[in-house]
Design a protein around this motif. Structure first.
Motif, mmCIF file in Angstrom:
data_model
loop_
_atom_site.group_PDB
_atom_site.id
_atom_site.type_symbol
_atom_site.label_atom_id
_atom_site.label_comp_id
_atom_site.label_asym_id
_atom_site.label_seq_id
_atom_site.Cartn_x
_atom_site.Cartn_y
_atom_site.Cartn_z
ATOM 1 N N UNK A 52 0.851 -1.197 0.000
ATOM 2 C CA UNK A 52 0.000 0.000 0.000
ATOM 3 C C UNK A 52 0.882 1.241 0.000
ATOM 4 N N UNK A 53 0.427 2.276 -0.705
ATOM 5 C CA UNK A 53 1.123 3.557 -0.739
ATOM 6 C C UNK A 53 0.104 4.687 -0.753
ATOM 7 N N UNK A 54 0.428 5.783 -0.067
ATOM 8 C CA UNK A 54 -0.450 6.955 -0.097
ATOM 9 C C UNK A 54 -0.194 7.826 -1.316
ATOM 10 N N UNK A 55 0.841 7.520 -2.074
ATOM 11 C CA UNK A 55 1.179 8.350 -3.235
ATOM 12 C C UNK A 55 0.030 8.401 -4.231
ATOM 13 N N UNK A 56 -0.268 9.619 -4.678
ATOM 14 C CA UNK A 56 -1.312 9.804 -5.665
ATOM 15 C C UNK A 56 -2.715 9.754 -5.100
ATOM 16 N N UNK A 57 -2.837 9.591 -3.796
ATOM 17 C CA UNK A 57 -4.147 9.553 -3.171
ATOM 18 C C UNK A 57 -4.447 10.900 -2.514
ATOM 19 N N UNK A 58 -5.398 10.920 -1.620
ATOM 20 C CA UNK A 58 -5.788 12.152 -0.938
ATOM 21 C C UNK A 58 -4.574 12.784 -0.255
ATOM 22 N N UNK A 59 -4.257 14.057 -0.545
ATOM 23 C CA UNK A 59 -3.126 14.717 0.110
ATOM 24 C C UNK A 59 -3.227 14.724 1.634
ATOM 25 N N UNK B 155 -0.937 23.508 4.486
ATOM 26 C CA UNK B 155 -0.152 23.194 5.689
ATOM 27 C C UNK B 155 -0.934 23.556 6.945
ATOM 28 N N UNK B 156 -1.495 24.750 6.965
ATOM 29 C CA UNK B 156 -2.273 25.164 8.139
ATOM 30 C C UNK B 156 -3.446 24.208 8.352
ATOM 31 N N UNK B 157 -4.104 23.850 7.254
ATOM 32 C CA UNK B 157 -5.234 22.934 7.344
ATOM 33 C C UNK B 157 -4.832 21.563 7.855
ATOM 34 N N UNK B 158 -3.663 21.076 7.420
ATOM 35 C CA UNK B 158 -3.212 19.764 7.868
ATOM 36 C C UNK B 158 -2.894 19.782 9.355
ATOM 37 N N UNK B 159 -2.256 20.831 9.826
ATOM 38 C CA UNK B 159 -1.937 20.895 11.256
ATOM 39 C C UNK B 159 -3.215 20.977 12.090
ATOM 40 N N UNK B 160 -4.205 21.709 11.600
ATOM 41 C CA UNK B 160 -5.478 21.771 12.315
ATOM 42 C C UNK B 160 -6.169 20.408 12.318
ATOM 43 N N UNK C 15 1.312 28.138 -3.971
ATOM 44 C CA UNK C 15 0.599 27.893 -2.715
ATOM 45 C C UNK C 15 -0.560 26.933 -3.006
ATOM 46 N N UNK C 16 -0.894 26.115 -2.009
ATOM 47 C CA UNK C 16 -1.973 25.151 -2.163
ATOM 48 C C UNK C 16 -3.127 25.500 -1.231
ATOM 49 N N UNK C 17 -4.335 25.166 -1.666
ATOM 50 C CA UNK C 17 -5.494 25.438 -0.827
ATOM 51 C C UNK C 17 -5.623 24.351 0.238
ATOM 52 N N UNK D 11 -4.888 21.404 -3.327
ATOM 53 C CA UNK D 11 -4.907 21.685 -4.751
ATOM 54 C C UNK D 11 -4.217 23.016 -5.031
ATOM 55 N N UNK D 12 -3.479 23.115 -6.131
ATOM 56 C CA UNK D 12 -2.753 24.358 -6.419
ATOM 57 C C UNK D 12 -3.684 25.516 -6.704
ATOM 58 N N UNK D 13 -3.239 26.671 -6.309
ATOM 59 C CA UNK D 13 -3.978 27.876 -6.637
ATOM 60 C C UNK D 13 -3.007 28.845 -7.290
ATOM 61 N N UNK D 14 -3.511 29.932 -7.823
ATOM 62 C CA UNK D 14 -2.655 30.872 -8.547
ATOM 63 C C UNK D 14 -1.541 31.365 -7.651
ATOM 64 N N UNK D 15 -0.349 31.500 -8.246
ATOM 65 C CA UNK D 15 0.768 32.015 -7.483
ATOM 66 C C UNK D 15 0.494 33.445 -7.068
ATOM 67 N N UNK D 16 0.903 33.756 -5.859
ATOM 68 C CA UNK D 16 0.719 35.110 -5.374
ATOM 69 C C UNK D 16 1.763 35.401 -4.323
ATOM 70 N N UNK D 17 1.873 36.640 -3.970
ATOM 71 C CA UNK D 17 2.816 37.028 -2.931
ATOM 72 C C UNK D 17 2.508 36.304 -1.642
ATOM 73 N N UNK D 18 3.537 35.708 -1.053
ATOM 74 C CA UNK D 18 3.348 35.031 0.218
ATOM 75 C C UNK D 18 2.914 36.009 1.282
ATOM 76 N N UNK D 19 3.420 37.238 1.199
ATOM 77 C CA UNK D 19 3.043 38.254 2.175
ATOM 78 C C UNK D 19 1.537 38.484 2.113
ATOM 79 N N UNK D 20 1.008 38.531 0.878
ATOM 80 C CA UNK D 20 -0.432 38.730 0.725
ATOM 81 C C UNK D 20 -1.182 37.490 1.215
ATOM 82 N N UNK D 21 -0.599 36.324 0.946
ATOM 83 C CA UNK D 21 -1.221 35.073 1.366
ATOM 84 C C UNK D 21 -1.363 34.983 2.877
ATOM 85 N N UNK D 22 -0.415 35.566 3.594
ATOM 86 C CA UNK D 22 -0.410 35.442 5.031
ATOM 87 C C UNK D 22 -1.286 36.496 5.720
ATOM 88 N N UNK D 23 -1.733 37.506 4.986
ATOM 89 C CA UNK D 23 -2.533 38.539 5.625
ATOM 90 C C UNK D 23 -3.917 38.014 5.954
#
Length: 368
Positions: free
Chosen positions: A216-223, A303-308, A350-352, A356-368
């Motif tokens: 069994x492998x998690x590769x290619x399955x639900x992130x 990442x934030x979602x996974x930690x939560x 950045x990923x949602x 899933x990938x989303x449009x690239x944007x400034x990380x500074x804006x992403x963190x606001x």
């Protein structure tokens, strides 16, 4: 009365002057003599290092040592066979200043009162595997019911293993779980001491030796079925040594950038192979996966979602005893500064929350 008031004014003025003088004479916070980094793995090689993270590139290339050489600051790396739980103990005893560890043990530490700040991701979306002896009749996760199975409890693979079992209609109580570290699990499996084992990339070497098969492998399955690892710092150290923390993050971001470039894939695997895990194992672990996705330092919504989610699952399974807030835990100002200085604000995608990938944007804006 006038003389008394005059005396009081002169006294107050004198005290003010003394206070200002004392502040001016107060010593500036001295830089630390040594920076100690704890790594949640026994590692391997000479000197000891590890793979699967841009941190391993920092270690092998001595980038931190070079960064702090002119400042006279020594860098010490400490590796822990007991993985995340052992790193938490070292943090509690103030034996280390920074910690590289997985999501679950870092959350367990936070739930137990450890004061840390999560600075930068350093190894995301790590896969999990289930292996069995080559001659075993085990063919799927469902076949693990009532079998003796190795799980390294308290590590970031533990919770994913529980979720994998659940996705296949099993609970941890449905297997005969045995708590073994990586080396002990390998020895137990090849000697038929256990029927199967959960683990990571270290099992490819055993497979290639003809001693195990991956069922069994998690590769290619639900992130959500992947494991995350990050660099943390003790809050007390961060508050007293902000400049040094920034320099450490700068170096880790530099390593993340280098490790994310496809032109460096072969060299990256050779560097990680110095830990004792062969190049072929890294090639198998990262097959058909973009280096930039796995080595991104971004603290994005995924990442934030996974930690939560790890907090919620750990609480439900009673791996922690109380709710843990993560929103105030991520200290991304050092990361944002490093990205800006190195011109990398828009380098990584950045990923949602669903991965899933989303449009690239400034990380500074992403963190606001």
């Amino acid at each position: 009365m006038r003389q008394t008031l005059s005396l009081l004014r002169r006294s107050a003025s004198a005290l003010f002057v003394l206070a200002v003088s004392a502040l001016a004479a107060a010593p500036v916070q001295a830089a630390p003599e040594v920076i100690r980094i704890g790594v949640a793995t026994a590692g391997g090689g000479e000197p000891v290092t590890w793979g699967g993270s841009p941190g391993g590139v920092v270690r092998v290339n001595h980038w931190l040592e070079e960064e702090f050489k002119a400042s006279g600051i020594k860098v010490e790396w400490l590796f822990f066979k007991g993985a995340g739980p052992a790193v938490n103990e070292a943090l509690s005893n103030r034996q280390i200043d920074f910690a590289y560890q997985g999501d679950l043990p870092s959350i367990v530490g936070r739930s137990n009162g450890l004061k840390t700040k999560l600075l930068v991701v350093s190894g995301a979306r790590n896969n999990l595997y289930v292996v069995a002896p080559t001659a075993s009749d085990i063919r799927s996760v469902k076949d693990l019911k009532d079998r003796k199975v190795s799980i390294f409890r308290g590590t970031n693979g533990h919770l994913v293993a529980i979720n994998v079992l659940a996705a296949n209609g099993l609970a941890e109580r449905d297997i005969k779980g045995v708590n073994l570290d990586t080396g002990s699990a390998q020895a137990a499996l090849v000697s038929n001491g256990v029927d199967a084992a959960f683990g990571g990339y270290e099992w490819f070497k055993v497979r290639d030796q003809g001693l195990a098969k991956i069922i069994y492998s998690t590769r290619g399955q639900d992130p959500a079925l992947t494991r995350q690892a990050s660099l943390l710092v003790r809050s007390e150290f961060e508050e007293a040594n902000g400049a040094e923390v920034q320099r450490v993050v700068d170096v880790f971001v530099r390593a993340a950038h280098w490790s994310s470039q496809e032109k460096n894939r072969d060299e990256l695997f050779r560097i990680w192979a110095r830990s004792g895990t062969p190049v072929a194992s890294w090639a198998a672990e990262f097959e058909q996966q973009a280096l930039a996705d796995r080595n991104s330092p971004l603290v994005d919504d995924f990442i934030v979602g996974r930690y939560k989610a790890v907090v919620a699952d750990a609480l439900k399974l009673k791996l922690i005893r109380r709710e843990v807030a993560v929103d105030g835990w991520f200290e991304t100002r050092y990361l944002q500064s490093a990205l800006k200085k190195q011109g990398l604000e828009n380098y990584w995608t950045a990923f949602d929350a669903k991965g899933q990938p989303r449009a690239k944007q400034s990380v500074a804006a992403n963190e606001r």
